[in-house]
Design an enzyme around this catalytic site. Sequence first.
Site, PDB file in Angstrom:
ATOM      1  CD  GLU A 246      -2.777  -0.655  -0.221  1.00 29.89           C
ATOM      2  OE1 GLU A 246      -3.478   0.495  -0.248  1.00 29.89           O
ATOM      3  OE2 GLU A 246      -3.768  -1.641  -0.636  1.00 29.89           O
ATOM      4  CB  CYS A 280      -1.160   6.924   1.569  1.00 28.27           C
ATOM      5  SG  CYS A 280      -2.828   5.332   2.188  1.00 28.27           S
TER       6      CYS A 280
END
Length: 478
Positions: A246, A280
Site C-alpha cells: 500500500e 495516503c
Amino acid sequence: MNHANFIAGEWVESTDAARNVNPSDTADVVGEYCRADVSRVKTAISAAKAAFPAWSRSPPQLRADMLDKIGNEILARRAELGDLLAREEGKTLAEATGEAARAGYIFKYFAAAVVSNEGQVLRSVRPDVDVEVTREPVGVIGILTPWNFPIAIPSWKIAPALAFGNCVVFKPADLVPGSSWALAEIISRSGIPPGVFNLVMGRGTVVGNAIVNDPGIPAVTFTGSVATGRGVLEAAARRGAKVQLEMGGKNPLVVLADADLTAAVRVALDGAFFSTGQRCTASSRLIVASAIHDRFVDELATAMRQQVIDDARKPGTTIGPVVDPKQLRQDLDYIDIARSDGARLVVGGEEVSRDKVGFYLSPALLTETRNEQRINQEEVFGPVASVIRVDNYDEALAVANASPFGLCAGICTTSLKYARHFQRNADAGMVMVNLPTAGVDYHVPFGGRKESSYGPKEQGRSAAEFFTQSKTAYIRSE
Ligand code: UN1
C-alpha cells in the site's frame, strides 16, 4: 528505560536506540526505542519459523480467544494509547483515540474471522470425484508499517496474519515506534507462544532489508512510500516471495455545481487537512466545477482560517503538527513548486509558532493549478491541497483519473446519476460519495490501483487472499 525488541518470546535490549520525539514539543522525548541489528532479525525469523508448525495447527478457538483478548485490552486502554499516539505522531487526541479504537475492533473482527475461514466445495467434471478448496497459512509474514497510522496499520496486518495461523516478524516505523511497541507489549501478554510474534524495531535500510531479503519470509506486507515499496517488490520478486503493498495516493475529490456547498466544504476540510493531511487517503486534489468554484474556495478558506493548529494533545486543537522537520521541509517545498508553476496560495502554508517548539504548519490551499503540474501528480503527505477548476462533470472525471495513483476517489454531488457514473468509472480502488476520501471502516477491503497498491487488498474478507494460500483437493470416494 529503553524499549526493547520482542524476539522468540523474550524482551531483548540493544545499545543503539531511536529517540522518539514529540512533534508538538520537541523538548519532550517520548522514549528510547531499541534498534535491532541484522543478527537479531535473523534470530526472530528463525524463532518464527520454528514456532510455525505448532501455531499453524493450533486450535482455532485458542487463536480467536487470544485475538479477542488483545482487542479488548486495546479498547479498554484506548484513551491512554490514544494519548501516546497523539504525543509521538502529532494527530489530535480525538483522532488518535479513534485510531486506537479502530485497532481494537480490527483484532476483534479477526478473532471472529478465525472460525469463518471458508473454503469451497465443487463437483469435479469426472464422476465420483469431489473437489475441495481450503485455505492454509503461508508461514512467517514480514510486516513493515509507516509512521502515520502507528497502531491501526500494524493491527490490520498483524491480526489477520495471526488469525489465519501465520507467524509474524514486525518492523514498525523508526520515526514513530511507541504505539507499535505498546501494541507488541499487549500481544506479548496474550498467551501467544514464543516465536509466533516478534517485534524488531529499527531502520528500513537495516531491519527492513533483512526481512525483505530473507528466504525464511515467504510473504511481505508493506505500507509506505512508492519508492520504498518498489524496492520491497523487487527484492521480494527476486526470490519469489508474495508481496502486498500500500503506497501513495493523490486522491481526487470532485465537487460538482449541484453539491451541497456546506457539506462539500466539510468533506474537503476533513479529507484534505485532518490528521495534518498525513494520510495516503488524503483528498489532496480538489476538482471543482467552475459554477461553484469561487464560493467553494471562499468557504473552504474561511473554514481553514478557523482551524486551531496547536499541540496535538491540547483541548481545542483541530490540526496537530507535521511529524518531523523533513516532512515539514517537503510540505513547504511543494508549496513553493506549486507557486512557481503559477498557483495562487489562498490561505495558510506558513510555519507557525506556539508555546512549545514544534513543527506547526497552517493548512495550505492552492488555486489556479492544472492537473499536469507536479503539485497534482506527486504526493505531498501534508496539510496541502490544490484546486483544479473544471467546466463540467465529464472533465472532472477525466481529470480525476489522469493520475499515476488510484487509491481513493471522492465526489460531492446531489445527483444520483453523476454519483453512480463516478462510482463505476473512477479508476480507483475505493470511491466515496459525499464523504472524505480518507477515513475507512475496518471490516471491508482497503486498497487501490495503479501506483497506489500492489497485490491483494487488505482488511475484511480480502485479507484471506494475502494471509493464506489455497489448496485444491480432489477426493474420490470409491
Ligand atoms: C484512513 O484513511 O482512515 O497510510 C486510513 C495511509 C492508509 C490508511 C488510511 N494506508 O494513510
